[in-house]
Design a protein around this motif. Sequence first.
Motif, PDB file in Angstrom:
ATOM      1  N   ALA A  58       0.820  -1.215   0.000  1.00 57.99           N
ATOM      2  CA  ALA A  58       0.000   0.000   0.000  1.00 57.99           C
ATOM      3  C   ALA A  58       0.855   1.268   0.000  1.00 57.99           C
ATOM      4  N   THR A  59       2.099   1.157   0.431  1.00 60.17           N
ATOM      5  CA  THR A  59       2.995   2.319   0.370  1.00 60.17           C
ATOM      6  C   THR A  59       3.545   2.521  -1.045  1.00 60.17           C
ATOM      7  N   TYR A  60       3.247   1.616  -1.919  1.00 60.80           N
ATOM      8  CA  TYR A  60       3.751   1.591  -3.299  1.00 60.80           C
ATOM      9  C   TYR A  60       5.269   1.378  -3.351  1.00 60.80           C
ATOM     10  N   GLY A  61       6.009   2.232  -2.663  1.00 58.94           N
ATOM     11  CA  GLY A  61       7.477   2.207  -2.757  1.00 58.94           C
ATOM     12  C   GLY A  61       8.093   0.925  -2.216  1.00 58.94           C
ATOM     13  N   LEU A  62       7.378   0.214  -1.399  1.00 56.09           N
ATOM     14  CA  LEU A  62       7.928  -1.026  -0.831  1.00 56.09           C
ATOM     15  C   LEU A  62       7.597  -2.251  -1.668  1.00 56.09           C
ATOM     16  N   THR A  63       6.993  -2.015  -2.809  1.00 58.59           N
ATOM     17  CA  THR A  63       6.735  -3.104  -3.763  1.00 58.59           C
ATOM     18  C   THR A  63       8.045  -3.765  -4.158  1.00 58.59           C
ATOM     19  N   VAL A  64       8.008  -5.078  -4.337  1.00 57.55           N
ATOM     20  CA  VAL A  64       9.195  -5.781  -4.841  1.00 57.55           C
ATOM     21  C   VAL A  64       8.826  -6.486  -6.143  1.00 57.55           C
ATOM     22  N   CYS A  65       9.678  -6.327  -7.127  1.00 56.32           N
ATOM     23  CA  CYS A  65       9.447  -6.921  -8.448  1.00 56.32           C
ATOM     24  C   CYS A  65       9.634  -8.443  -8.422  1.00 56.32           C
TER      25      CYS A  65
END
Length: 150
Positions: A58-65
């Motif tokens: 939900a923070t977007y930036g903590l997404t991992v590919c």
Amino acid sequence: MTSSHAQADNPGSPLQRLIETAIAARENAVAPYSRFRVGAALETTTGEMIGGCNIENATYGLTVCAERVALFRAIAQGQRHFRRIVIVAETEEPTPPCGACRQVLWEFGGDLEVILAHPLTRQVSAVHRLSQLLPCAFDSRFLTAKAEEK
Ligand code: THU
């Protein structure tokens, strides 16, 4: 070598199994924000196959590919030597790894073969070398060869 031509492969071949591993991992993608589902599968030099999917937050930036999930899973299993990676996403133009993943793959995978495939056709759509996708890469060589410290 970079190629954008699909190569048909034998069903059950190591490449086709690697593609299937990436497609299966993509089924587990957690992508409620982008709705862009990606799968990846690394093949070790001994023929092991480890899949990964993108995991959003939900923070977007903590997404991992998907590529880094596959790589970190493999490393956690004790694997350190890789031959190639397959990446699958449902796009007309084959989806290449993002810049961050290129850098992290370079650190652990060296000059991997990077194979882009489509999850519906199950065919290869492009083949690259990581050194072509990340020319003039920064890596640990520069840390050991740095100028004399002050
Ligand atoms: N993504 C990957 O997993 N791999 C790529 O090569 C490109 C981008 C993911 C991250 C995010 O969850 C979504 O795709 C949209 O950027």
